[in-house]
Design an enzyme around this catalytic site. Structure first.
Site, short mmCIF file in Angstrom:
data_model
loop_
_atom_site.label_atom_id
_atom_site.label_comp_id
_atom_site.label_asym_id
_atom_site.label_seq_id
_atom_site.Cartn_x
_atom_site.Cartn_y
_atom_site.Cartn_z
CG ASP A 1 -2.05 0.98 1.12
OD1 ASP A 1 -2.37 1.41 0.00
OD2 ASP A 1 -2.62 1.33 2.17
CG HIS B 1 -0.44 1.93 -9.23
ND1 HIS B 1 -0.69 1.60 -7.92
CD2 HIS B 1 -1.51 2.66 -9.64
CE1 HIS B 1 -1.86 2.11 -7.54
NE2 HIS B 1 -2.38 2.76 -8.58
CG LEU C 1 9.10 -17.46 -3.04
CD1 LEU C 1 8.81 -17.48 -1.54
CD2 LEU C 1 9.76 -16.12 -3.41
C1 IPE Z 1 -5.38 -2.66 0.02
O1 IPE Z 1 -5.07 -1.33 -0.18
C2 IPE Z 1 -5.45 -3.38 -1.30
C3 IPE Z 1 -4.17 -3.58 -1.98
C4 IPE Z 1 -2.99 -3.27 -1.50
C5 IPE Z 1 -4.27 -4.20 -3.28
P1 IPE Z 1 -6.19 -0.21 -0.34
O2 IPE Z 1 -5.46 1.07 -0.54
O3 IPE Z 1 -7.17 -0.60 -1.37
O4 IPE Z 1 -6.90 -0.25 1.08
P2 IPE Z 1 -7.68 0.89 1.87
O5 IPE Z 1 -8.68 1.47 0.92
O6 IPE Z 1 -6.67 1.90 2.29
O7 IPE Z 1 -8.27 0.19 3.05
C1 IPE Z 2 -1.64 0.25 -3.31
O1 IPE Z 2 -1.41 1.61 -3.37
C2 IPE Z 2 -1.92 -0.35 -4.68
C3 IPE Z 2 -3.30 -0.79 -4.86
C4 IPE Z 2 -4.25 -0.76 -3.96
C5 IPE Z 2 -3.64 -1.31 -6.17
P1 IPE Z 2 -2.60 2.66 -3.38
O2 IPE Z 2 -2.97 2.95 -4.79
O3 IPE Z 2 -3.70 2.21 -2.49
O4 IPE Z 2 -1.88 3.94 -2.75
P2 IPE Z 2 -2.48 4.93 -1.68
O5 IPE Z 2 -2.92 4.12 -0.52
O6 IPE Z 2 -3.62 5.64 -2.34
O7 IPE Z 2 -1.35 5.85 -1.34
MG MG Z 3 -4.05 2.41 -0.52
#
Ligand code: IPE
Ligand code: IPE
Ligand code: MG
Length: 242
Positions: free
Chosen positions: A20, A37, A132
């Site tokens: 995240d 990303h 792995l």
């Molecule tokens: C969790 O992250 C999902 C992934 C890392 C794929 P999100 O960014 O979607 O989660 P929330 O919205 O902060 O809970």
């Molecule tokens: C995690 O990073 C990737 C996915 C959930 C696909 P985010 O896109 O949620 O990044 P933040 O949390 O908005 O910074």
């Molecule tokens: Mg996120």
């Protein structure tokens, strides 16, 4: 790069990562979220190298949740293409490293056919690898997984009295996957966000403020060190103090 302080005899079998913070990483740099990303690819590959250094048997990464469809359509489209791209770009090197690639999640109509094809190719190519197992949680939701397991049991005509924890486990997306010993979530959020709900019952959780694109194997090692300092009781009593 140091494994100092890690007891090689007590490394976790299975580590999960909630990757995240990509969007915030990009925003901090005045870039579009999608650049975050893109920068996460390097972090993922380094985490895999770290898992190999440690000798982990299973690494599961959360790449796209059942809730992530709520995002703007162009970000969702980017993420579909990006995941397809990662599989195409990286499958050969992962295969050479002995990584077996697997997936958990729903393969519904929203997942583009081309991505499904890349997933199947990666699965088939790496199926015999044993070093792995890298499981990619894609269009994955912990609640959806439990719903799907119960549906499968009901569809098979399982009598209510036969629906127990073992039966549900046998119908999870990958019944061979052991429960994670340790889950690491980046970006300073203290939540699970629907990741492996059934499997996380007794996992140790480590949260770090590092944003996913900045994550490197050293952070994985730090989390394993913290894990090794924990006392896992599984509802029992404290283990004997040395
Ligand atoms: C969790 O992250 C999902 C992934 C890392 C794929 P999100 O960014 O979607 O989660 P929330 O919205 O902060 O809970
Ligand atoms: C995690 O990073 C990737 C996915 C959930 C696909 P985010 O896109 O949620 O990044 P933040 O949390 O908005 O910074
Ligand atoms: Mg996120």
């Amino acid at each position: 790069m140091t494994l100092d302080g890690i007891d090689r005899a007590r490394v976790p079998v299975h580590v999960g990562c909630v990757m995240d913070g990509n969007g915030r990483w990009a925003q901090q740099r005045g870039l579009p979220r999608t650049e975050g990303h893109a920068a996460g690819e390097k972090a993922l590959l380094d985490a895999v190298e770290g898992a190999l250094d440690l000798g982990l048997a299973w690494l599961t990464v959360y790449a796209f949740s059942t809730e992530n469809w709520k995002r703007p359509a162009d970000e969702v489209r980017y993420l579909m293409q990006f995941n397809e791209g990662i599989l195409t770009r990286r499958r050969d090197e992962l295969h050479e490293r002995g990584v077996r690639i697997r997936f958990v999640g729903r393969r519904d109509w929203r997942v583009p056919r081309r991505l499904v094809r890349r997933m199947d190719e990666a699965l088939d190519l790496t199926a015999a690898n044993r070093t792995l197992t890298l499981t990619i949680a894609f269009n994955y939701g912990g609640r959806a997984e439990i719903v799907d397991a119960v549906r499968a049991l009901v569809a098979a005509g399982t009598p209510a009295a036969r629906i127990d924890e073992r039966a549900i486990r046998r119908h999870l997306y990958d019944p061979t996957m052991p429960d994670p010993d340790l889950v690491v979530r980046t970006s300073g959020e203290y939540r699970i966000s629907n990741f492996l709900l059934w499997e996380l019952a007794y996992s140790e959780l480590v949260f770090t403020d590092v944003l996913w694109p900045d994550f490197r194997r050293q952070h994985l090692f730090d989390a394993v060190r913290e894990f090794q300092g924990r006392d896992r009781r599984y509802g029992g009593v404290e283990r004997q103090r040395r």
